[in-house]
Design an enzyme around this catalytic site. Structure first.
Site, mmCIF file in Angstrom:
data_model
loop_
_atom_site.group_PDB
_atom_site.id
_atom_site.type_symbol
_atom_site.label_atom_id
_atom_site.label_comp_id
_atom_site.label_asym_id
_atom_site.label_seq_id
_atom_site.Cartn_x
_atom_site.Cartn_y
_atom_site.Cartn_z
ATOM 1 N N LYS A 41 1.029 -0.833 0.042
ATOM 2 C CA LYS A 41 0.145 0.207 -0.232
ATOM 3 C C LYS A 41 1.133 0.860 -0.154
ATOM 4 O O LYS A 41 2.029 1.410 0.259
ATOM 5 C CB LYS A 41 -0.699 -0.004 1.287
ATOM 6 C CG LYS A 41 -1.801 -0.908 0.461
ATOM 7 C CD LYS A 41 -3.219 -0.880 2.160
ATOM 8 C CE LYS A 41 -3.795 -1.966 1.504
ATOM 9 N NZ LYS A 41 -5.409 -2.223 2.529
ATOM 10 N N ARG A 91 -3.318 -9.752 4.596
ATOM 11 C CA ARG A 91 -3.550 -10.012 3.239
ATOM 12 C C ARG A 91 -2.335 -9.943 2.294
ATOM 13 O O ARG A 91 -2.225 -8.511 2.714
ATOM 14 C CB ARG A 91 -4.847 -9.577 3.009
ATOM 15 C CG ARG A 91 -5.285 -9.479 1.400
ATOM 16 C CD ARG A 91 -6.383 -8.545 1.810
ATOM 17 N NE ARG A 91 -7.412 -8.227 -0.065
ATOM 18 C CZ ARG A 91 -7.074 -7.985 -0.861
ATOM 19 N NH1 ARG A 91 -5.324 -6.634 -0.209
ATOM 20 N NH2 ARG A 91 -7.186 -7.844 -2.034
HETATM 21 N N1 PMM Z 1 -6.925 -4.200 1.084
HETATM 22 C C1 PMM Z 1 -7.372 -3.718 -0.543
HETATM 23 C C2 PMM Z 1 -8.808 -4.909 -1.062
HETATM 24 N N2 PMM Z 1 -9.843 -5.376 -0.656
HETATM 25 N N3 PMM Z 1 -9.674 -6.854 1.707
HETATM 26 C C3 PMM Z 1 -9.418 -6.075 2.913
HETATM 27 N N4 PMM Z 1 -9.848 -7.046 3.748
HETATM 28 N N5 PMM Z 1 -8.171 -5.865 3.585
HETATM 29 C C4 PMM Z 1 -7.954 -4.778 2.728
HETATM 30 O O1 PMM Z 1 -6.988 -4.202 3.136
HETATM 31 C C5 PMM Z 1 -8.057 -4.660 1.087
HETATM 32 C C6 PMM Z 1 -8.671 -6.211 0.708
HETATM 33 C C7 PMM Z 1 -6.528 -3.391 -1.631
HETATM 34 O O2 PMM Z 1 -5.647 -3.964 -2.077
HETATM 35 P P1 PMM Z 1 -4.622 -4.649 -3.373
HETATM 36 O O3 PMM Z 1 -5.692 -3.487 -4.768
HETATM 37 O O4 PMM Z 1 -3.680 -4.607 -3.371
HETATM 38 O O5 PMM Z 1 -5.791 -5.787 -3.979
#
Ligand code: PMM
Length: 285
Positions: free
Chosen positions: A219, A259
């Site tokens: 991030k 994650r």
């Molecule tokens: N961040 C992203 C997408 N899904 N789900 C949860 N539970 N927590 C998060 O912090 C989260 C998520 C965005 O990141 P990406 O686009 O790299 O997947």
């Protein structure tokens, strides 16, 4: 102490969720797995590297992103979930839409990961309750296109905690089993960098009884921390080592799951945290 979640292993360490973004435009992996076959292969690779589950999503939530039509989101994620689940891979679906969650569970998804915590779709809690699968309720204040406008907090920990607990009350009132709920502080979602660091510093205060999932991987706040002498944020792809550090700290703070995009080093990190925790309890490895 890590709190468990029904239907998922309790190996005595924080679990690792590997990310499979079936999107052309996610900030963190830029369309690498947009093709279904590639996404399926990537899911298997993440499991081979030590992921406990893989999170399949078809809608980018990067800052400024516009919504994807329902039919397109279904087209992206359902074949991937179906194929991975048929091969025995534990899959979660990353969606804000009840119809996608319902179809994903029918295709074999074992957990619904809703970055809006039920706010984006009033039907989501009902669908999750009927499906009887664990539900990640993330802290969220609005869609990505203007989420930084909402990044105003007097006390970020108290406000995120209170807003998450309001969401828990709302989804439980719609029938979701409280023992199936996982909370997520929503790092980067309507949060400035210092909000994210403060939330990480106080992770254990977000809930007394519910498990916590942390999504820090690649991030922007990590890139900003690691900015070079010219002040430019480090590109997300070079933030994997910092992600690993966050995973170790989150696991040490008792997180249920992290994650992440790169699984192997994060799986190592949570094992290190578990070994230190065991030694603190006087258990020898
Ligand atoms: N961040 C992203 C997408 N899904 N789900 C949860 N539970 N927590 C998060 O912090 C989260 C998520 C965005 O990141 P990406 O686009 O790299 O997947």
């Amino acid at each position: 102490m890590t709190i468990g979640v029904p239907g998922f292993p309790a190996p005595g360490r924080c679990l690792v969720m590997g990310v499979v973004n079936v999107t052309p435009d996610s900030f963190s992996d830029g369309g690498a797995w947009f093709d279904a076959d590639k996404a399926i292969r990537h899911g298997h690779d993440l499991i081979a590297e030590g992921a406990d589950l893989v999170d399949v999503g078809g809608e980018s939530t990067r800052p400024g992103a516009q919504r994807v039509p329902l039919a397109e989101e279904l087209r992206r994620v359902i074949p991937v979930i179906e194929a991975l689940a048929a091969d025995g891979v534990p899959v979660s679906v990353d969606t804000m839409r009840a119809e996608v969650a319902e179809a994903a569970v029918a295709a074999g998804a074992r957990l619904v990961n809703d970055v809006s915590g039920g706010l984006a779709d009033p039907d989501m809690a009902r669908v999750v309750a009927a499906a009887q699968v664990p539900y990640v309720v993330m802290h969220w204040r609005g869609h990505s296109h203007d989420m930084y406008r909402r990044a105003e907090y007097a006390d970020v920990v108290a406000e995120v905690r209170a807003e998450l607990h309001q969401r828990v009350e709302a989804v439980v009132a719609q029938g979701v089993d409280p023992s199936m709920i996982v909370l997520d502080p929503g790092l980067g979602f309507a949060k400035r960098p210092h909000h994210n660091w403060t939330l990480l510093a106080h992770l254990g205060e977000l809930s007394d009884e519910l498990p916590i999932l942390v999504g820090a991987s690649r991030k922007r706040f990590l890139g900003k921390l690691l900015a070079g002498p010219d002040g430019h944020p480090r590109p997300f792809i070079d933030c994997d080592d910092a992600t690993v550090a966050v995973s170790a700290l989150a696991a040490a703070a008792g997180a249920w799951c992290v994650r992440v995009h790169r699984v192997r080093p994060n799986a190592d990190a949570v094992r290190v945290a578990a070994a230190v925790h065991a030694a603190q309890r006087g258990e020898t490895g």
